[in-house]
Scaffold this motif. Structure first.
Motif, mmCIF file in Angstrom:
data_model
loop_
_atom_site.group_PDB
_atom_site.id
_atom_site.type_symbol
_atom_site.label_atom_id
_atom_site.label_comp_id
_atom_site.label_asym_id
_atom_site.label_seq_id
_atom_site.Cartn_x
_atom_site.Cartn_y
_atom_site.Cartn_z
ATOM 1 N N GLU A 148 0.828 -1.209 0.000
ATOM 2 C CA GLU A 148 0.000 0.000 0.000
ATOM 3 C C GLU A 148 0.862 1.258 0.000
ATOM 4 O OE1 GLU A 148 -3.070 0.076 2.912
ATOM 5 O OE2 GLU A 148 -4.052 -1.728 2.141
ATOM 6 N N ILE A 149 2.016 1.208 0.652
ATOM 7 C CA ILE A 149 2.928 2.355 0.622
ATOM 8 C C ILE A 149 3.427 2.580 -0.810
ATOM 9 C CG2 ILE A 149 5.225 3.151 1.346
ATOM 10 C CD1 ILE A 149 4.670 1.769 4.043
ATOM 11 N N VAL A 150 3.754 1.480 -1.482
ATOM 12 C CA VAL A 150 4.255 1.564 -2.857
ATOM 13 C C VAL A 150 3.166 2.062 -3.810
ATOM 14 C CG1 VAL A 150 5.111 0.216 -4.814
ATOM 15 C CG2 VAL A 150 6.000 -0.236 -2.526
ATOM 16 N N LEU A 151 1.941 1.536 -3.648
ATOM 17 C CA LEU A 151 0.851 1.857 -4.575
ATOM 18 C C LEU A 151 0.061 3.089 -4.154
ATOM 19 C CD1 LEU A 151 -0.576 -1.745 -5.189
ATOM 20 C CD2 LEU A 151 0.837 -0.409 -6.751
ATOM 21 N N GLY A 152 0.132 3.433 -2.878
ATOM 22 C CA GLY A 152 -0.740 4.465 -2.355
ATOM 23 C C GLY A 152 -2.043 3.848 -1.890
ATOM 24 N N SER A 153 -2.738 4.492 -0.990
ATOM 25 C CA SER A 153 -3.972 3.946 -0.434
ATOM 26 C C SER A 153 -5.007 3.715 -1.534
ATOM 27 C CB SER A 153 -4.539 4.902 0.623
ATOM 28 O OG SER A 153 -5.726 4.377 1.176
ATOM 29 N N GLY A 154 -5.419 2.451 -1.687
ATOM 30 C CA GLY A 154 -6.396 2.118 -2.715
ATOM 31 C C GLY A 154 -5.851 2.203 -4.123
ATOM 32 N N GLY A 155 -4.529 2.250 -4.250
ATOM 33 C CA GLY A 155 -3.912 2.420 -5.562
ATOM 34 C C GLY A 155 -3.805 1.131 -6.348
ATOM 35 N N SER A 156 -3.358 1.254 -7.578
ATOM 36 C CA SER A 156 -3.186 0.092 -8.448
ATOM 37 C C SER A 156 -2.043 0.359 -9.407
ATOM 38 C CB SER A 156 -4.475 -0.216 -9.214
ATOM 39 O OG SER A 156 -4.815 0.872 -10.062
ATOM 40 N N ILE A 157 -1.605 -0.686 -10.075
ATOM 41 C CA ILE A 157 -0.541 -0.569 -11.059
ATOM 42 C C ILE A 157 -0.838 -1.514 -12.213
ATOM 43 C CG2 ILE A 157 0.890 -2.319 -9.897
ATOM 44 C CD1 ILE A 157 3.355 -0.725 -10.812
ATOM 45 N N SER A 158 -0.542 -1.084 -13.421
ATOM 46 C CA SER A 158 -0.749 -1.915 -14.610
ATOM 47 C C SER A 158 0.595 -2.219 -15.250
ATOM 48 C CB SER A 158 -1.647 -1.206 -15.625
ATOM 49 O OG SER A 158 -2.932 -0.979 -15.075
ATOM 50 N N ALA A 159 0.713 -3.414 -15.797
ATOM 51 C CA ALA A 159 1.939 -3.792 -16.488
ATOM 52 C C ALA A 159 1.935 -3.165 -17.877
ATOM 53 C CB ALA A 159 2.028 -5.309 -16.586
ATOM 54 N N SER A 160 2.977 -2.393 -18.181
ATOM 55 C CA SER A 160 3.022 -1.683 -19.464
ATOM 56 C C SER A 160 3.365 -2.617 -20.624
ATOM 57 C CB SER A 160 4.048 -0.544 -19.399
ATOM 58 O OG SER A 160 5.336 -1.059 -19.078
ATOM 59 N N ASN A 161 4.172 -3.639 -20.338
ATOM 60 C CA ASN A 161 4.544 -4.604 -21.368
ATOM 61 C C ASN A 161 3.967 -5.962 -20.992
ATOM 62 O OD1 ASN A 161 5.669 -6.211 -23.303
ATOM 63 N ND2 ASN A 161 7.799 -5.765 -22.779
ATOM 64 N N THR A 162 2.932 -6.372 -21.694
ATOM 65 C CA THR A 162 2.208 -7.589 -21.314
ATOM 66 C C THR A 162 2.614 -8.819 -22.133
ATOM 67 O OG1 THR A 162 0.392 -7.049 -22.839
ATOM 68 C CG2 THR A 162 0.205 -6.239 -20.567
ATOM 69 N N ASP A 163 3.604 -8.679 -22.985
ATOM 70 C CA ASP A 163 3.976 -9.796 -23.866
ATOM 71 C C ASP A 163 4.381 -11.035 -23.063
ATOM 72 O OD1 ASP A 163 3.471 -8.217 -26.034
ATOM 73 O OD2 ASP A 163 5.572 -7.679 -26.398
ATOM 74 N N GLY A 164 5.218 -10.843 -22.052
ATOM 75 C CA GLY A 164 5.675 -11.965 -21.236
ATOM 76 C C GLY A 164 4.536 -12.617 -20.474
ATOM 77 N N PHE A 165 3.646 -11.782 -19.927
ATOM 78 C CA PHE A 165 2.515 -12.325 -19.171
ATOM 79 C C PHE A 165 1.541 -13.055 -20.091
ATOM 80 C CE2 PHE A 165 3.852 -8.878 -16.227
ATOM 81 C CZ PHE A 165 4.097 -9.679 -15.123
ATOM 82 N N ARG A 166 1.398 -12.567 -21.335
ATOM 83 C CA ARG A 166 0.568 -13.286 -22.309
ATOM 84 C C ARG A 166 1.157 -14.662 -22.592
ATOM 85 N NH1 ARG A 166 -0.040 -8.304 -25.387
ATOM 86 N NH2 ARG A 166 -2.143 -7.472 -25.092
ATOM 87 N N LEU A 167 2.490 -14.725 -22.603
ATOM 88 C CA LEU A 167 3.173 -15.983 -22.896
ATOM 89 C C LEU A 167 2.881 -17.032 -21.827
ATOM 90 C CD1 LEU A 167 5.165 -17.505 -24.729
ATOM 91 C CD2 LEU A 167 7.011 -16.625 -23.263
ATOM 92 N N ILE A 168 3.024 -16.671 -20.543
ATOM 93 C CA ILE A 168 2.785 -17.658 -19.480
ATOM 94 C C ILE A 168 1.298 -17.918 -19.283
ATOM 95 C CG2 ILE A 168 4.932 -17.079 -18.283
ATOM 96 C CD1 ILE A 168 3.234 -15.670 -16.152
ATOM 97 N N GLY A 169 0.469 -17.011 -19.790
ATOM 98 C CA GLY A 169 -0.968 -17.218 -19.715
ATOM 99 C C GLY A 169 -1.521 -17.918 -20.946
ATOM 100 N N GLY A 170 -0.628 -18.480 -21.748
ATOM 101 C CA GLY A 170 -1.032 -19.118 -22.992
ATOM 102 C C GLY A 170 -1.637 -20.495 -22.806
ATOM 103 N N LYS A 171 -1.873 -21.166 -23.929
ATOM 104 C CA LYS A 171 -2.558 -22.465 -23.914
ATOM 105 C C LYS A 171 -1.905 -23.441 -24.881
ATOM 106 C CE LYS A 171 -7.077 -20.361 -22.946
ATOM 107 N NZ LYS A 171 -8.479 -20.221 -23.401
ATOM 108 N N VAL A 172 -2.086 -24.715 -24.597
ATOM 109 C CA VAL A 172 -1.772 -25.783 -25.544
ATOM 110 C C VAL A 172 -3.119 -26.265 -26.060
ATOM 111 C CG1 VAL A 172 -0.787 -28.061 -25.882
ATOM 112 C CG2 VAL A 172 0.316 -26.459 -24.308
#
Length: 332
Positions: A148-172
């Motif tokens: 919460e200190i890093v994000l701020g109270s009630g804060g959020s963060i988005s990943a700017s580069n999602t290519d890697g996360f798309r890769l591990i979230g993939g399918k066979v």
């Protein structure tokens, strides 16, 4: 065989099939089938394709159930895992946004989780008089507080580069990678717990820690290892959560500790230590995942789903006692 009394004593071993059917794991398999039949009738959209598409979000929590089973077998508990997931997800997103290679992002999540788990393990092994629930409650507040200190109270963060996360979230085909990973890790850790010397030592500690210590078992070392591995799995859970949402916020991981405990206990793992196995925990995890997907497709409120899971958990805890009481009554 005839004894001196003239009575015949037959040593007839119990049928393995009968034992399997009437074991808790056998009951869970039947319940799993019934839950899928119910969900199929309850939601017209409930089918294998939709189940495989929606389950990755819920499967991330199954990562937490695997080491939580070990902690429960020890006769202990860790309620800081949700906060550890939150902190790992937050810092991995921050690392992703610096433009670092994705392998560094993965290592960030795993290292942060491992360090958090090691902190729990260190405190609990160096100050053995402290109860695990209080220690992990304190670290839960600390870890989520840092996020919460890093994000701020009630804060959020988005990943700017999602290519890697798309890769591990993939399918066979239509099967998500996470399903393969969950099953592989569950089998490995089930074999370690049920068949290895390390697993037998974990059961011994959960049955009687003092006796285990005087038997030559390195109690502190084993407890530290298990809590540290718990943290590593929190980092793994965080990675797949970010892969499904591409971000994190201060509520990420809320309630995950209770879900992991519920899956394990519903699977027949005793909260008092020394009993249970991962097979039951894995089956119960998939029962809960199927319930959530099926009920969620008809927009059943999340709190109602939690209520149903809570009732199932109470039944799981009470049923063995009820069965024992019935057996005693029949014998009388």
């Amino acid at each position: 065989m005839a004894g001196k009394s003239g009575r015949s004593i037959n040593n007839v071993p119990e049928s393995p099939i009968k034992h399997m059917i009437f074991s808790w794991e056998g009951i869970l398999v039947v319940l799993f089938i019934l839950v899928n039949i119910f969900c199929k009738g309850f939601s017209e959209y409930y089918n294998l394709e939709n189940l495989l598409r929606q389950m990755p979000v819920y499967l991330a929590e199954v990562f937490l159930m695997i080491p939580m089973a070990y902690i429960l077998v020890l006769g202990e508990i860790d309620i800081s895992v949700g906060a550890t997931v939150c902190l790992s997800a937050t810092l991995s997103c921050m690392m992703c946004n610096t433009g670092a290679p994705f392998i560094v992002v993965i290592l960030t999540a795993l290292i942060v989780g491992t360090v958090c788990g090691a902190v729990n393990g260190f405190i609990l092994t160096q100050f053995e008089e402290l109860p695990p629930m209080i220690v992990t409650l304190a670290t839960q507040i600390i870890f989520r507080g840092i996020a919460e200190i890093v994000l701020g109270s009630g804060g959020s963060i988005s990943a700017s580069n999602t290519d890697g996360f798309r890769l591990i979230g993939g399918k066979v085909g239509k099967i998500p990678y996470i399903l393969f990973l969950v099953l592989i890790l569950a089998v490995i850790f089930a074999v370690i717990l049920g068949k290895s010397t390390f697993g037998r030592r974990v059961y011994a500690i959960g049955t009687n820690r003092l006796t285990a210590y005087y038997s030559g078992i390195h109690v502190k070392k084993i407890r530290f290892i298990i809590y540290t591995v718990m943290g590593t799995f929190c980092g793994l859970c965080a990675l797949f959560l970010v892969a499904s949402s591409y971000g994190a916020n201060t509520t990420t991981g809320n309630g995950f500790e209770m879900d992991a405990i519920a899956m394990a206990v519903f699977g027949g793992i005793s909260s008092t230590g020394g009993k249970g196995n991962l097979a039951g925990g894995l089956i119960s995890a998939f029962i809960i995942v199927c319930l959530r997907v099926g009920l969620g497709q008809r927009n059943v409120h999340a709190q109602v789903i939690l209520l149903i899971i809570g009732v199932l958990l109470i039944c799981a805890v009470a049923l063995p006692n009820i069965i024992e009481n019935v057996k005693r009554a029949v014998k009388k």
